[in-house]
Design an enzyme around this catalytic site. Structure first.
Site, PDB file in Angstrom:
ATOM      1  N   PHE A  35     -49.969   7.312 -65.137  1.00  0.00           N
ATOM      2  CA  PHE A  35     -49.694   8.558 -64.424  1.00  0.00           C
ATOM      3  C   PHE A  35     -48.535   8.327 -63.467  1.00  0.00           C
ATOM      4  O   PHE A  35     -48.614   7.487 -62.576  1.00  0.00           O
ATOM      5  CB  PHE A  35     -50.911   9.073 -63.643  1.00  0.00           C
ATOM      6  CG  PHE A  35     -50.634  10.415 -63.010  1.00  0.00           C
ATOM      7  CD1 PHE A  35     -50.739  11.577 -63.740  1.00  0.00           C
ATOM      8  CD2 PHE A  35     -50.219  10.509 -61.683  1.00  0.00           C
ATOM      9  CE1 PHE A  35     -50.447  12.821 -63.172  1.00  0.00           C
ATOM     10  CE2 PHE A  35     -49.924  11.735 -61.105  1.00  0.00           C
ATOM     11  CZ  PHE A  35     -50.037  12.893 -61.854  1.00  0.00           C
ATOM     12  N   ASP A  93     -45.004   1.245 -59.782  1.00  0.00           N
ATOM     13  CA  ASP A  93     -45.394   2.517 -59.172  1.00  0.00           C
ATOM     14  C   ASP A  93     -46.623   2.255 -58.315  1.00  0.00           C
ATOM     15  O   ASP A  93     -47.734   2.138 -58.820  1.00  0.00           O
ATOM     16  CB  ASP A  93     -45.678   3.561 -60.258  1.00  0.00           C
ATOM     17  CG  ASP A  93     -46.101   4.912 -59.674  1.00  0.00           C
ATOM     18  OD1 ASP A  93     -46.427   4.972 -58.471  1.00  0.00           O
ATOM     19  OD2 ASP A  93     -46.120   5.906 -60.430  1.00  0.00           O
ATOM     20  N   LYS A 125     -47.255   9.187 -51.207  1.00  0.00           N
ATOM     21  CA  LYS A 125     -48.602   9.484 -50.718  1.00  0.00           C
ATOM     22  C   LYS A 125     -48.856   8.984 -49.293  1.00  0.00           C
ATOM     23  O   LYS A 125     -48.405   9.600 -48.349  1.00  0.00           O
ATOM     24  CB  LYS A 125     -49.630   8.964 -51.723  1.00  0.00           C
ATOM     25  CG  LYS A 125     -49.555   9.774 -53.019  1.00  0.00           C
ATOM     26  CD  LYS A 125     -50.773   9.696 -53.905  1.00  0.00           C
ATOM     27  CE  LYS A 125     -50.657  10.745 -55.005  1.00  0.00           C
ATOM     28  NZ  LYS A 125     -50.825  10.237 -56.337  1.00  0.00           N
TER      29      LYS A 125
HETATM   30  C1  LIG Z   1     -49.817  10.784 -57.366  1.00  0.00           C
HETATM   31  C2  LIG Z   1     -49.016   9.839 -58.160  1.00  0.00           C
HETATM   32  C3  LIG Z   1     -47.699  10.138 -58.540  1.00  0.00           C
HETATM   33  C4  LIG Z   1     -47.043  11.468 -58.248  1.00  0.00           C
HETATM   34  O1  LIG Z   1     -46.964  11.759 -56.893  1.00  0.00           O
HETATM   35  P1  LIG Z   1     -46.715  13.290 -56.436  1.00  0.00           P
HETATM   36  O2  LIG Z   1     -46.547  13.200 -54.954  1.00  0.00           O
HETATM   37  O3  LIG Z   1     -47.931  14.069 -56.843  1.00  0.00           O
HETATM   38  O4  LIG Z   1     -45.491  13.746 -57.140  1.00  0.00           O
HETATM   39  C5  LIG Z   1     -46.993   9.181 -59.243  1.00  0.00           C
HETATM   40  N1  LIG Z   1     -47.543   7.995 -59.554  1.00  0.00           N
HETATM   41  C6  LIG Z   1     -48.802   7.668 -59.210  1.00  0.00           C
HETATM   42  C7  LIG Z   1     -49.345   6.326 -59.563  1.00  0.00           C
HETATM   43  C8  LIG Z   1     -49.589   8.591 -58.521  1.00  0.00           C
HETATM   44  O5  LIG Z   1     -50.859   8.279 -58.205  1.00  0.00           O
END
Ligand SMILES: *Cc1c(COP(=O)(O)O)cnc(C)c1O
Length: 403
Positions: free
Chosen positions: A145, A230, A259
């Site tokens: 994701f 990520d 985040k």
């Molecule tokens: C939440 C998330 C994203 C995307 O972040 P947004 O602020 O919703 O665009 C990307 N990578 C990971 C691993 C995430 O948990």
């Protein structure tokens, strides 16, 4: 949870009437929150085990971050990058020193920082590795994701994220997560990077086999490809280290964060890299009107201080171990596995996890399924022993009703 009040039902009806139906939320209408606790519009209290997908690691409405927000909001909030602002340099220095990189490129949402990493990797592939024009490939993993833009869903393998949204951005190669041999076979002369979550959050709290990340990192070195981590969900203490990559002793070429970087007050994200790589971006190549804005920088600056000063990583390690031990001790036949690291915990169920989340909500715990049979438990990292006991008692009760 009691029967929904008229007010709660009216609010839910208005949301359904006027808002796009792109989520399937719990019927919990939150009015305020503090620390690990949420209160709904009827004054009922819930333990938050979602933490806005790890954006509120510092706990809801942390007073120190709130004060920074209020103060900056009365000075200047947005200048755009057409000029410089007095808050960005200090924030960038704090962020890069904490994360151990030379430079950072500030964006807003997580997916924008992912996009930034894609662009940086492709440029490096052409300018430095010498990949023929238009041929660069980025290796991504099953059940990843990385967000919801077209390029992020082009990288996805999850059918519901992709259905009817094509045509997709080319140049992504998919390999199974956790399989080092498959990765080795997939790395080609045109590979500019791999993009990986050190633990997959949305994918079901998938912890890769020991040694896998180190092997993936070494393969990138061997075949001249960038390792992009990520850590938007795993970063800033969530897994019991500052970053989940620290556990494996590896340092990504590009680190993507978001985040919790701003403690849930404001969207702030960033891609970090060392100077030779980051300098491949030249003026005008990439940008964002809001990226690096003074309000976001002030908030994120305070949010980073809270992570460090309150030792949130070690608190996550302690609390996570205690919760996982407590969940395993329940010995429920409906729980197939409890996995995770720190306070990123996945409970693999033999029944749909939504049934357990509904039963938990009735007992004052807000938690959600991530994959159909996986419940994720990820409270703010400031959770104390009393709240942990509350959580485990609610679990014991809730699991009992499912039998
Ligand atoms: C939440 C998330 C994203 C995307 O972040 P947004 O602020 O919703 O665009 C990307 N990578 C990971 C691993 C995430 O948990």
């Amino acid at each position: 949870m009691q029967e929904l009040s008229q007010r709660a039902r009216d609010l839910i009806a208005a949301e359904e009437r006027f808002g796009a139906h792109n989520y399937h939320p719990l019927d919990l209408v939150v009015e305020r929150a503090l620390g690990v606790w949420l209160w709904d519009v009827d004054g009922n209290r819930y333990l938050d085990c979602i933490s806005a997908y790890s954006a509120v690691n510092q706990g809801h409405c942390h007073p120190r971050i709130a004060a920074a927000l209020m103060e900056q909001a009365q000075k200047v909030t947005l200048t755009s990058r057409a000029m410089r602002n007095a808050r960005m340099p200090g924030f960038l220095e704090k962020l890069t020193r904490l994360c151990g990189y030379d430079m950072a490129l500030p964006m807003n949402t997580g997916v924008e920082a992912v996009e930034t990493a894609f662009k940086l990797a492709r440029r490096w592939g052409y300018a430095i590795k010498g990949i023929p024009a238009g041929q660069a490939e980025i290796i991504v993993f099953s059940d990843n994701f990385h967000g919801r833009t077209l390029s992020a869903i082009s990288a996805s393998t999850t059918p519901e994220y992709r259905k009817d949204f094509g045509p997709f951005v080319p140049g992504f190669v998919h390999v199974p997560y956790g399989d080092a041999e498959a990765l080795e076979r997939a790395i080609a002369p045109n590979t500019c990077a791999i993009l990986i979550e050190p633990i997959q959050g949305e994918g079901g709290v998938n912890v890769p086999p020991d040694g896998y990340l180190k092997r993936a990192w070494a393969l990138c070195r061997e075949h001249q490809a960038l390792f992009i981590a990520d850590e938007i969900q795993t970063g800033f203490g969530r897994t019991g280290d500052l970053f989940a990559c620290d556990y494996d002793g590896i340092k990504a070429d590009v680190l993507v964060v978001g985040k919790a970087l701003a403690g849930g007050f404001y969207p702030v994200s960033a891609a970090l890299a060392n100077e030779p790589l980051m300098k491949l971006f030249r003026p005008g190549d990439h940008g964002s009107t809001f990226g690096g804005n003074p309000l976001g920088c002030a908030v994120a600056d305070a949010a980073l201080d809270v992570i460090v000063d309150e030792k949130l990583a070690s608190r996550a390690r302690y609390a996570g171990a205690k919760i996982m031990q407590g969940l395993r001790a329940l010995g429920s036949p409906l729980i197939e596995e409890v996995r995770g690291r720190g306070l990123l915990i996945g409970i693999q169920m033999s029944v749909p996890a939504r049934r357990l989340s509904d039963a938990l909500l009735e007992r004052g715990v807000a938690a959600k399924d991530t994959r159909e049979n996986v419940l994720r438990i990820a409270p703010p990292l400031v959770i104390d022993d009393e709240a942990i006991d509350f959580l485990l008692a609610a679990f014991r009760d809730a699991i009992g009703t499912l039998r």
